[in-house]
Scaffold this active site. Structure first.
Site, PDB file in Angstrom:
ATOM      1  N   TYR A  67       0.832  -1.197   0.000  1.00 42.44           N
ATOM      2  CA  TYR A  67       0.000   0.000   0.000  1.00 42.44           C
ATOM      3  C   TYR A  67       0.864   1.243   0.000  1.00 42.44           C
ATOM      4  CZ  TYR A  67       0.770   0.958   5.014  1.00 42.44           C
ATOM      5  OH  TYR A  67       1.324   1.268   6.235  1.00 42.44           O
ATOM      6  N   LYS A 123       6.461  -1.787   1.786  1.00 41.16           N
ATOM      7  CA  LYS A 123       5.269  -1.246   2.464  1.00 41.16           C
ATOM      8  C   LYS A 123       4.123  -2.256   2.377  1.00 41.16           C
ATOM      9  CE  LYS A 123       3.105   3.232   3.365  1.00 41.16           C
ATOM     10  NZ  LYS A 123       3.265   3.181   4.818  1.00 41.16           N
ATOM     11  N   GLU A 139      11.846   2.527  14.098  1.00 44.57           N
ATOM     12  CA  GLU A 139      10.981   3.577  13.552  1.00 44.57           C
ATOM     13  C   GLU A 139       9.694   3.579  14.363  1.00 44.57           C
ATOM     14  OE1 GLU A 139       9.714   2.688   9.485  1.00 44.57           O
ATOM     15  OE2 GLU A 139       9.833   0.554   9.902  1.00 44.57           O
ATOM     16  N   LEU A 178      11.109   1.240   6.952  1.00 47.06           N
ATOM     17  CA  LEU A 178      10.535   1.755   5.709  1.00 47.06           C
ATOM     18  C   LEU A 178      11.303   3.007   5.284  1.00 47.06           C
ATOM     19  CD1 LEU A 178       7.944   1.250   3.876  1.00 47.06           C
ATOM     20  CD2 LEU A 178       7.028   3.263   5.026  1.00 47.06           C
TER      21      LEU A 178
HETATM   22  N1  PDD Z   1       2.786   5.128   7.397  1.00 43.47           N
HETATM   23  N2  PDD Z   1       7.469   3.848   8.902  1.00 43.47           N
HETATM   24  C1  PDD Z   1       6.332   3.132   8.872  1.00 43.47           C
HETATM   25  C2  PDD Z   1       6.336   1.774   9.480  1.00 43.47           C
HETATM   26  C3  PDD Z   1       5.175   3.663   8.264  1.00 43.47           C
HETATM   27  O1  PDD Z   1       4.048   2.940   8.216  1.00 43.47           O
HETATM   28  C4  PDD Z   1       5.219   4.974   7.720  1.00 43.47           C
HETATM   29  C5  PDD Z   1       4.033   5.607   7.037  1.00 43.47           C
HETATM   30  C6  PDD Z   1       6.429   5.685   7.788  1.00 43.47           C
HETATM   31  C7  PDD Z   1       6.569   7.064   7.210  1.00 43.47           C
HETATM   32  O2  PDD Z   1       6.651   7.011   5.811  1.00 43.47           O
HETATM   33  P1  PDD Z   1       6.144   8.221   4.897  1.00 43.47           P
HETATM   34  O3  PDD Z   1       6.866   9.427   5.342  1.00 43.47           O
HETATM   35  O4  PDD Z   1       6.523   7.797   3.550  1.00 43.47           O
HETATM   36  O5  PDD Z   1       4.639   8.345   5.096  1.00 43.47           O
HETATM   37  C8  PDD Z   1       7.533   5.087   8.378  1.00 43.47           C
HETATM   38  C9  PDD Z   1       1.602   5.588   6.681  1.00 43.47           C
HETATM   39  C10 PDD Z   1       1.371   7.052   6.755  1.00 43.47           C
HETATM   40  C11 PDD Z   1       0.408   4.772   7.140  1.00 43.47           C
HETATM   41  O6  PDD Z   1       0.603   3.583   7.307  1.00 43.47           O
HETATM   42  O7  PDD Z   1      -0.688   5.307   7.290  1.00 43.47           O
END
Ligand code: PDD
Length: 286
Positions: A35, A150, A182, A207
């Site tokens: 996703y 992801k 993270e 990620l």
């Molecule tokens: N989550 N690490 C994890 C495990 C994440 O699920 C996310 C983002 C990030 C941040 O990545 P980015 O800056 O590309 O959004 C780091 C999204 C927002 C979610 O699952 O809703």
């Protein structure tokens, strides 16, 4: 009266209640899919090309063919945002390996992937928590070893977020071998007393955050000091500032970790500055 919520499913824009996926979808059975989440600000998509590049990479890593070109993805997202008249919020995109009789190995190569998208209206820029700062807890990182993908398999994150919710806090930072990997849905940062911005280097352990990348670029352009290295919970608790980044939170100050107050318990000056820089970039480039 507001229009009904419209979602995208396999080539069609449908009212939410009419969008249905068969029970044999491999996303449902195996979490066999990936996703993406892009923010919408002023009706436009933020950092979207980078999110779509990561979507393409995630698909490639698990052997699902990307059903659309970059231009097709952008056109579909743009139409969905317009149909739902979302000025500020998120677009969620998901691709699974499609529908087939339950069997672990991949189905035949002509099985079409399931593609689904929806929008969520949400206050992403004027989030009140950005003013007060977020409290967080830490939890053991119990995830698999390919966190750079992801994946829609998010059970460890669901459990971590539930622990956070039960503790009355906004986020959980996950910890492995004495280092923060993270957040459950965000990238973790600290600011040292010497003013260096610290975040973990990219690897299969986390990620590759798109917001992380933009924040690091903005920090570099502003001449701030950066260190990509591991840090522990103890170092984070003793740091001058802490924050996390994601498409939905942008740059979110952290004011307490497991009950330990970070800095003076208020969003720190560097964190505030990075949030402003990020919002400025998002408004200009979106
Ligand atoms: N989550 N690490 C994890 C495990 C994440 O699920 C996310 C983002 C990030 C941040 O990545 P980015 O800056 O590309 O959004 C780091 C999204 C927002 C979610 O699952 O809703």
């Amino acid at each position: 009266m507001s229009n009904p919520r419209i979602v995208y499913l396999n080539g069609e824009f449908l009212p939410f209640a009419e969008a249905r996926v068969p029970i044999m979808d491999r996303g449902f059975l195996f979490a066999d899919g990936i996703y993406e989440v892009s923010a919408i600000l002023d009706g436009r998509l933020v950092d979207n090309a980078a999110h779509l590049a990561r979507l393409d990479r995630s698909l490639g890593e698990i052997g699902i063919r990307n059903p659309y070109s970059l231009a097709e993805w952008i056109a579909l997202e743009t139409e969905l945002v317009a149909r739902n008249a979302v000025a500020e919020g998120l677009v969620y995109m998901q691709v699974t390996r499609g529908v087939a009789e339950r069997d672990f190995a991949f189905p035949s190569a002509d099985t079409p992937p399931t593609v689904m998208m929806f929008t969520q209206a949400k206050n992403v820029s004027a989030n009140p928590m950005a003013e007060t700062g977020a409290k967080i807890i830490t939890v053991p990182d119990i995830r698999w070893k390919r966190r750079d993908i992801k994946s829609i398999a998010l059970l460890a994150q669901v459990l971590a977020k539930q622990q956070a919710a039960e503790a009355g806090v906004a986020e959980a930072w996950m910890v492995e071998d004495d280092a923060v990997t993270e957040g459950a849905s965000s990238t973790a940062f600290i600011v040292t007393k010497a003013g260096a911005i610290v975040t973990r280097p990219l690897s299969t352990a986390l990620l590759p955050g798109i917001t992380r990348l933009s924040v690091l670029r903005l920090a570099e352009e502003a001449g701030l000091s950066l260190e990509e290295r591991l840090f522990s919970v103890a170092e984070a608790c003793a740091a001058a500032e802490a924050f996390y980044t994601s498409a939905s939170a942008f740059v979110m100050p952290v004011v307490s970790i497991d009950g330990h107050v970070v800095g003076d318990g208020k969003p720190g000056p560097l964190t505030r500055r990075l949030r402003e820089l990020y919002l400025g970039m998002a408004r200009e480039s979106a």
